[in-house]
Enzyme design. Structure first.
Site, PDB file in Angstrom:
ATOM      1  N   SER A 104      40.710  51.194  38.495  1.00 19.22           N
ATOM      2  CA  SER A 104      40.944  49.746  38.553  1.00 19.22           C
ATOM      3  C   SER A 104      42.375  49.465  39.022  1.00 19.22           C
ATOM      4  O   SER A 104      43.298  50.208  38.702  1.00 19.22           O
ATOM      5  CB  SER A 104      40.754  49.159  37.154  1.00 19.22           C
ATOM      6  OG  SER A 104      41.297  47.861  37.070  1.00 19.22           O
ATOM      7  N   TYR A 152      41.140  43.573  43.553  1.00 21.81           N
ATOM      8  CA  TYR A 152      40.772  42.158  43.443  1.00 21.81           C
ATOM      9  C   TYR A 152      41.153  41.505  44.764  1.00 21.81           C
ATOM     10  O   TYR A 152      41.848  42.092  45.599  1.00 21.81           O
ATOM     11  CB  TYR A 152      41.534  41.497  42.289  1.00 21.81           C
ATOM     12  CG  TYR A 152      41.224  42.106  40.956  1.00 21.81           C
ATOM     13  CD1 TYR A 152      40.098  41.709  40.250  1.00 21.81           C
ATOM     14  CD2 TYR A 152      42.045  43.081  40.406  1.00 21.81           C
ATOM     15  CE1 TYR A 152      39.792  42.283  39.016  1.00 21.81           C
ATOM     16  CE2 TYR A 152      41.757  43.654  39.178  1.00 21.81           C
ATOM     17  CZ  TYR A 152      40.626  43.253  38.493  1.00 21.81           C
ATOM     18  OH  TYR A 152      40.321  43.821  37.290  1.00 21.81           O
ATOM     19  N   THR A 175      36.249  43.626  44.131  1.00 21.85           N
ATOM     20  CA  THR A 175      35.659  42.760  43.112  1.00 21.85           C
ATOM     21  C   THR A 175      35.616  41.341  43.654  1.00 21.85           C
ATOM     22  O   THR A 175      36.660  40.763  43.965  1.00 21.85           O
ATOM     23  CB  THR A 175      36.501  42.810  41.817  1.00 21.85           C
ATOM     24  OG1 THR A 175      36.466  44.142  41.320  1.00 21.85           O
ATOM     25  CG2 THR A 175      35.974  41.855  40.766  1.00 21.85           C
ATOM     26  N   LYS A 218      31.585  44.394  44.731  1.00 20.92           N
ATOM     27  CA  LYS A 218      31.132  44.383  43.325  1.00 20.92           C
ATOM     28  C   LYS A 218      31.156  42.970  42.774  1.00 20.92           C
ATOM     29  O   LYS A 218      32.175  42.275  42.871  1.00 20.92           O
ATOM     30  CB  LYS A 218      32.066  45.277  42.507  1.00 20.92           C
ATOM     31  CG  LYS A 218      31.862  45.221  41.011  1.00 20.92           C
ATOM     32  CD  LYS A 218      32.801  46.202  40.320  1.00 20.92           C
ATOM     33  CE  LYS A 218      32.782  46.073  38.816  1.00 20.92           C
ATOM     34  NZ  LYS A 218      33.437  44.864  38.319  1.00 20.92           N
ATOM     35  N   HIS A 270      30.096  41.331  36.047  1.00 18.56           N
ATOM     36  CA  HIS A 270      31.381  41.747  35.478  1.00 18.56           C
ATOM     37  C   HIS A 270      31.242  42.073  33.981  1.00 18.56           C
ATOM     38  O   HIS A 270      32.084  41.712  33.161  1.00 18.56           O
ATOM     39  CB  HIS A 270      32.422  40.639  35.694  1.00 18.56           C
ATOM     40  CG  HIS A 270      33.811  41.164  35.902  1.00 18.56           C
ATOM     41  ND1 HIS A 270      34.405  41.268  37.129  1.00 18.56           N
ATOM     42  CD2 HIS A 270      34.732  41.619  35.028  1.00 18.56           C
ATOM     43  CE1 HIS A 270      35.621  41.747  36.999  1.00 18.56           C
ATOM     44  NE2 HIS A 270      35.849  41.984  35.729  1.00 18.56           N
TER      45      HIS A 270
HETATM   46  C1  GLV Z   1      39.143  42.543  34.445  1.00 15.83           C
HETATM   47  O1  GLV Z   1      38.585  42.695  35.503  1.00 15.83           O
HETATM   48  C2  GLV Z   1      38.489  42.300  33.208  1.00 15.83           C
HETATM   49  O2  GLV Z   1      37.256  42.137  33.202  1.00 15.83           O
HETATM   50  O3  GLV Z   1      39.176  42.244  32.183  1.00 15.83           O
END
Ligand code: GLV
Length: 389
Positions: free
Chosen positions: A107, A130, A156, A252, A276
């Site tokens: 991430s 992101y 994302t 994603k 998510h």
């Molecule tokens: C970040 O992407 C989260 O879901 O905290």
């Protein structure tokens, strides 16, 4: 040490071992947590067809995700703050993944940096980004990922603004934790975790601190997202970011067939059907419920993956039966990591592998490629939510 028989065993140990602030961060959904809960419980609407007297010898769960050989159709999902669940968490999880033969996704909100993970592993990993406003920062992130040998980027697309998770606000979530009476009391009871944390130098967002400009509080996820993320994201911008990277791209956060068609149009290599982990739009349908319609819309044109709610090999099998070429585990590997470090991640993978392998066999299939909708019995309720134009 008690034997680990299922993912839930790891969650229980994890809960005792890691400060509440980080357990809650992992174990939360947004607002009422309906979507978070249904991501898991909706798997119960699918049952498996038991078959007998089918040759089960010489089985394999091996397959491919985006052209890469994997020991089973399971990757480690990008999870923010993994290095707060266990000291050096991203490095340990990446090592467990590479030893097992499944992809690890780092991430952007990791504690260990891209370079750090690359230095301590040998296999290329995937890197998640992101969609940020700052082009220079994005360009540098891609450059760093390229230099680290990352073989794919996971973009994302469902987090330009952040869904509210009540517990993170109440706990004052940050990395490193701010030293307040509440956080000190929380950490004081987690001695093993604390001693390991004191031994490592990796305690803040390794990809951000010292790299991103103009961030008022780089320890706070909420403030960084509010300042740096691009609320005006469009498909054009996604296309530009894909060009900027120039390699394999996985998008994603797709939960709708129309968006899946757009992902095909911009030329992504794969999509992840995802909400998510129930952390963004509360009230959205579960990932597994969204999968069939998306498969019908784009399954022939793009590789479709799924995350959300997977806690067992049976869950993986059901997602694969509905057409997913791969799945991701987030919480399931974090439980293992928080509970027992690298060994715990390996145990999580072993549990899921065994469940997948045995269940596939009991459904009368020997190879992942032979698993299809025919092994499922579907509850009438599974297709309950329809678009009502
Ligand atoms: C970040 O992407 C989260 O879901 O905290």
């Amino acid at each position: 040490m008690p034997p680990i028989t299922e993912i839930e065993d790891l969650r229980r140990i994890y809960k005792r071992r890691v400060p509440r602030m980080f357990y809650d961060y992992c174990e939360s959904g947004s607002w009422t947590e309906q979507t978070f809960r249904e991501n898991s419980s909706d798997f119960d609407l699918l049952r498996l067809r038991q078959r007998v007297a089918v040759d089960m010898a010489g089985r394999s769960t091996a397959t491919r995700m985006i052209g890469q050989d994997v020991a089973m159709p399971v990757a480690l999902a990008p999870v923010g703050l993994t290095g707060m669940q266990h000291a050096d968490g991203e490095i340990l999880a990446a090592r467990a993944a590479e030893a097992f033969g499944v992809p690890f996704t780092l991430s952007t909100m990791s504690i260990c940096s891209i370079e750090d993970v690359a230095e301590h592993t040998t296999e290329p990993f995937w890197f998640q980004v992101y969609t940020l406003k700052d082009d220079d920062f994005m360009r540098r992130l891609f450059e760093r990922a390229r230099d680290a040998g990352c073989s794919a980027i996971v973009i994302t697309v469902d987090l330009q603004i952040m869904g509210q998770r009540h517990k993170d606000i109440r706990n004052g979530l940050s990395a490193p934790p701010k030293l307040t009476a509440k956080s000190l009391a929380d950490m004081a009871t987690r001695v093993g975790w604390g001693l390991e944390m004191l031994r490592t130098k990796r305690r803040s967002f390794g990809n951000i601190v010292g790299h991103a400009k103009g961030v008022s509080d780089p320890s706070s996820l909420a403030s960084w997202t509010a300042e740096a993320f691009d609320p005006s994201l469009t498909w054009d911008r996604i296309g530009k970011l894909m060009e900027m990277w120039g390699g394999k791209v996985i998008l994603k956060g797709i939960l709708d067939a129309d968006d899946a068609r757009m992902a095909v149009k911009v030329g992504a290599d794969a999509i992840v059907v995802s909400n998510h982990g129930g952390r963004q739009l509360d009230g959205a349908i579960s990932s597994i419920r969204a999968l069939p319609e998306i498969m019908d819309a784009v399954g022939g044109e793009i590789e479709v993956h799924l995350d959300g709610g997977i806690r067992s090999g049976q869950d993986v099998l059901k997602a694969v039966a509905l057409g997913a070429k791969g799945t991701y585990i987030g919480r399931a590997f974090v439980y293992g990591l928080g509970a027992r470090g690298q060994r715990g991640v390996t145990e999580a993978l072993e549990v899921i592998h065994k469940e997948l392998d045995t269940s596939m066999a009991l459904c009368g299939r020997k190879r992942i490629e032979d698993v299809d909708r025919d092994i499922l019995l579907v509850d009438d309720d599974f297709h309950r939510f329809r678009r009502n134009a």
